[in-house]
Design an enzyme around this catalytic site. Sequence first.
Site, PDB file in Angstrom:
ATOM      1  N   HIS A 124       0.659  -1.225  -0.209  1.00 50.43           N
ATOM      2  CA  HIS A 124       0.047  -0.014   0.162  1.00 50.43           C
ATOM      3  C   HIS A 124       0.882   1.268  -0.006  1.00 50.43           C
ATOM      4  CE1 HIS A 124      -3.769  -2.151   0.651  1.00 50.43           C
ATOM      5  NE2 HIS A 124      -3.399  -2.778   1.569  1.00 50.43           N
ATOM      6  N   ASP A 161      -2.572 -10.962  -2.511  1.00 48.29           N
ATOM      7  CA  ASP A 161      -3.257 -10.168  -1.207  1.00 48.29           C
ATOM      8  C   ASP A 161      -4.801  -9.806  -1.411  1.00 48.29           C
ATOM      9  OD1 ASP A 161      -1.975  -8.728   1.587  1.00 48.29           O
ATOM     10  OD2 ASP A 161      -4.052  -7.607   0.880  1.00 48.29           O
TER      11      ASP A 161
HETATM   12 ZN   LIG Z   1      -4.204  -7.182   2.592  1.00 54.88          ZN
END
Ligand SMILES: [Zn+2]
Length: 306
Positions: A124, A161
């Site tokens: 992220h 993910d």
């Molecule tokens: Zn994650």
Amino acid sequence: MLRLYTHPACLQHDPGPAHPESPARLRAVLAALDRDRFATLDRIEAPRASREALTRVHTPAYVERILASAPATGTLRLDEDTLMSPASAEAALRAAGALVAAVDAVMNDPASRAFCAVRPPGHHATADQAMGFCLFNNVAVGAAHALAAHGLARVAIADFDVHHGNGTQDIFAAEPRVLFLSSHQSPLYPGSGSADETGAGNLVNAPLPAGTGSQAFRQAWAEQLLPQLDAFAPQLLLISAGFDAHRADPLAQLQLEADDYAWLTARLVDVARTHAGGRVVSTLEGGYDLDALAASAAAHVSALMG
Ligand SMILES: [Zn+2]
């Protein structure tokens, strides 16, 4: 041969007792990969990433800010859910450094693969913003190192993910030498990753609804993502291995089983064998149910060795 990169500092990064991205996660992964069950793993202490490696994907000001921000005691909040503790800068350096060392190792020994059991996670983090538990974008640092230090022309990043790897996508959206492929639950944090986000033709996003389950997940990879990975013919495959799509995970509802990670990893290794001399570097991202994380990481690592 499979190399396992980790560092004790990655166990010291501590965003606080109520935080899901806990040191217990990495303890669970390392216990699942212990010397009894995984005797042949080559266990290596991760070095620190250099400023040069970090600033290939992050702004110099951001790197300095992260390295200067670790508090002397307690925690420092960078955003709603991203915190630093006294050991966080060192952990972040080792997590990114693991990717650099692992890329060097598999480039020098093409018969080998690597798994980086590190935290904080990375996918992220953008060029200049910490978010979603992530400080440095570890997998992006590894990919940029492969381009710059090894002169590769085609590096692929497969991200399974359950959350979209928005930081990795942002960093490479205009870099056609990097193919980014992601399956993720949508809608879900961070909100990006729709199928029409294609960058310079180098982004492949497969958003999946809550409740998708094993069969539809495998179908998305088999029909959408893996064919594009195969067509790209990567010279090196990196994996953002988050295990939070498991049915037991408290943060998402994609409803996978540990065996799905073994299945997908085996397919990814097949592509790497076809195009990349078998070279794969995988790194830990999310996964927040400790038992599911341990079982899924063990399934993934077993398939990487296969
Ligand atoms: Zn994650």
